[in-house]
Design a protein around this motif. Structure first.
Motif, PDB file in Angstrom:
ATOM      1  N   PHE A  39      -9.522 -19.238   5.479  1.00 44.18           N
ATOM      2  CA  PHE A  39      -8.892 -19.952   5.012  1.00 44.18           C
ATOM      3  C   PHE A  39      -7.952 -20.024   4.951  1.00 44.18           C
ATOM      4  N   ALA A  40      -7.181 -19.465   3.534  1.00 48.87           N
ATOM      5  CA  ALA A  40      -6.234 -18.718   2.432  1.00 48.87           C
ATOM      6  C   ALA A  40      -5.652 -18.012   3.455  1.00 48.87           C
ATOM      7  N   ALA A  41      -5.725 -16.921   3.686  1.00 48.57           N
ATOM      8  CA  ALA A  41      -5.707 -15.609   5.079  1.00 48.57           C
ATOM      9  C   ALA A  41      -4.883 -16.280   5.881  1.00 48.57           C
ATOM     10  N   ALA A  42      -5.836 -17.064   6.478  1.00 44.64           N
ATOM     11  CA  ALA A  42      -5.151 -17.906   8.147  1.00 44.64           C
ATOM     12  C   ALA A  42      -4.285 -18.205   7.751  1.00 44.64           C
ATOM     13  N   LYS A  43      -4.473 -19.277   6.898  1.00 48.53           N
ATOM     14  CA  LYS A  43      -2.667 -20.194   6.649  1.00 48.53           C
ATOM     15  C   LYS A  43      -1.786 -19.418   6.363  1.00 48.53           C
ATOM     16  N   ILE A  44      -1.930 -18.552   5.797  1.00 52.05           N
ATOM     17  CA  ILE A  44      -0.553 -17.360   5.435  1.00 52.05           C
ATOM     18  C   ILE A  44      -0.509 -16.637   7.042  1.00 52.05           C
ATOM     19  N   THR A 227       5.651 -10.257  10.539  1.00 56.23           N
ATOM     20  CA  THR A 227       6.289  -9.735   8.675  1.00 56.23           C
ATOM     21  C   THR A 227       5.574  -8.819   8.761  1.00 56.23           C
ATOM     22  N   ALA A 228       5.537  -8.525   6.816  1.00 60.51           N
ATOM     23  CA  ALA A 228       4.771  -7.564   6.068  1.00 60.51           C
ATOM     24  C   ALA A 228       3.668  -8.490   6.379  1.00 60.51           C
ATOM     25  N   SER A 229       3.392  -9.798   5.610  1.00 59.49           N
ATOM     26  CA  SER A 229       2.039 -11.102   5.648  1.00 59.49           C
ATOM     27  C   SER A 229       1.453 -10.942   6.176  1.00 59.49           C
ATOM     28  N   LEU A 230       2.260 -11.031   7.664  1.00 57.27           N
ATOM     29  CA  LEU A 230       1.333 -11.307   8.614  1.00 57.27           C
ATOM     30  C   LEU A 230       0.587 -10.644   9.122  1.00 57.27           C
ATOM     31  N   PHE A 231       0.882  -8.515   9.310  1.00 53.51           N
ATOM     32  CA  PHE A 231       0.019  -7.421   9.033  1.00 53.51           C
ATOM     33  C   PHE A 231      -1.156  -7.454   8.082  1.00 53.51           C
ATOM     34  N   TRP A 232      -0.940  -7.620   6.502  1.00 56.17           N
ATOM     35  CA  TRP A 232      -2.074  -7.468   6.265  1.00 56.17           C
ATOM     36  C   TRP A 232      -3.241  -8.940   5.883  1.00 56.17           C
ATOM     37  N   SER A 233      -2.479 -10.192   6.075  1.00 56.10           N
ATOM     38  CA  SER A 233      -3.911 -11.188   5.998  1.00 56.10           C
ATOM     39  C   SER A 233      -4.396 -10.737   7.603  1.00 56.10           C
ATOM     40  N   ILE A 238     -10.011  -9.098   9.942  1.00 55.25           N
ATOM     41  CA  ILE A 238     -10.539  -8.134  10.682  1.00 55.25           C
ATOM     42  C   ILE A 238     -11.391  -7.271  10.044  1.00 55.25           C
ATOM     43  N   VAL A 239     -10.748  -7.197   8.986  1.00 56.68           N
ATOM     44  CA  VAL A 239     -12.449  -6.116   8.062  1.00 56.68           C
ATOM     45  C   VAL A 239     -13.026  -6.745   7.817  1.00 56.68           C
ATOM     46  N   ALA A 240     -12.631  -7.803   6.469  1.00 52.73           N
ATOM     47  CA  ALA A 240     -13.772  -8.019   6.002  1.00 52.73           C
ATOM     48  C   ALA A 240     -14.137  -9.354   6.146  1.00 52.73           C
ATOM     49  N   VAL A 241     -13.576 -10.279   6.956  1.00 54.64           N
ATOM     50  CA  VAL A 241     -14.158 -11.639   7.732  1.00 54.64           C
ATOM     51  C   VAL A 241     -15.131 -11.116   8.797  1.00 54.64           C
TER      52      VAL A 241
END
Length: 307
Positions: A39-44, A227-233, A238-241
């Motif tokens: 949920f936090a990753a999606a919000k970012i 952005t970098a935040s979009l790439f990492w989130s 994809i991988v973790a969730v």
């Protein structure tokens, strides 16, 4: 509880230190951590990209990777027509509708509130699992579900009465909740027999196909900011969730009753609040913390096996 004979051959056996649900503690802990952190990753991510476009890309990449893992590990087997039809339907519910609606709602409500609202699904599943799946709902499970709901209600009352959350966003997340409940019950009812990597990959691709036309119709890809935040989130989701979290969820759901497995979602409010506070600096009130107590006790009651 013994595993059903219709479960995929690739399903891992329960370890000796397994919980009353028949699944070892490590996969359960990993699932709860990954699912609540999403949920936090999606919000970012939705700050920099329209939600449906983001989900479509995520599902396409995750689905391709999971099917690739199935082939590379030698666990790929051609699914039957019935399994394909079942998995496509489940993918629309568990991916396209559940996440599409909840992510769209999360553009106007907080990630912590989304986690709390989604976590009410165990009560709905507990009530419906009897008539739909024939699962017995004893007094322990019923009391545990009611305690979990009471804890969630404390958090919801605190946030809605304080006008901290948007009503339209709340309704969208509620629609996602209904889709998740339907997807959970149908997974137990349809019992697809293909391997977990294949099953999860097909569901992910089905979610992408279902969301693509809606994303093209209602969103503008030009609104995305790379952005970098979009790439990492995105990479994390994809991988973790999508790969890790969904694989663990369907593994747990295959071993436990729908009621017991879904009771783990009562852990999402405290974990969602924690991630929202640590990652996004979202506020946490004393009422939020008070709701954790009945939630924790309710999970213990709903998932323990009667003596």
């Amino acid at each position: 509880m013994k595993a059903s004979s219709t479960l995929p051959a690739s399903l891992p056996a329960a370890s000796p230190d397994s919980t009353p649900m028949g699944v070892a503690w490590a996969p359960i802990a990993a699932f709860c951590f990954l699912w609540s952190s999403a949920f936090a990753a999606a919000k970012i991510a939705v700050r920099d990209c329209p939600p449906l476009t983001l989900l479509t890309v995520r599902f396409l990449i995750a689905g391709a990777l999971m099917l690739g893992v199935a082939v590379a590990s030698g666990r790929w087997s051609r699914p039957s027509g019935r399994d394909v039809a079942s998995l496509v339907l489940l993918g629309v519910l568990n991916n396209a509708l559940y996440l599409g609606l909840s992510w769209s709602g999360m553009t106007t409500v907080s990630s912590a509130f989304t986690a709390v609202l989604i976590s009410t699904n165990p009560l709905l599943i507990g009530v419906l699992a009897g008539p739909v799946l024939g699962e017995r709902l004893g007094w322990r499970k019923m009391l545990g579900l009611c305690l979990g709901l009471a804890g969630v209600a404390l958090v919801l009352r605190s946030r809605l009465s304080g006008m901290q959350e948007d009503l339209h966003g709340t309704l969208l997340v509620t629609g996602g909740l209904v889709a998740l409940v339907a997807g959970t019950l149908l997974y137990k009812r349809l019992k697809p027999t293909t391997g977990l990597w294949t099953a999860t990959g097909i569901q992910s691709l089905a979610g992408a196909v279902a969301l693509l036309p809606v994303a093209l119709l209602h969103e503008n890809i030009g609104d995305a900011r790379f952005t970098a935040s979009l790439f990492w989130s995105m990479a994390y989701m994809i991988v973790a969730v999508s790969i890790g979290g969904y694989y663990l969820w369907f593994m747990i759901l295959g071993r436990a009753s729908a009621t017991a497995a879904s009771a783990l979602h009562f852990l999402m409010p405290p974990l969602g609040l924690l991630f929202g506070w640590v990652v996004l600096r979202e506020s946490v009130s004393w009422m939020d913390l008070l709701g954790i107590v009945p939630i924790a006790f309710g999970i213990w009651l709903a998932t323990r096996r009667a003596p």
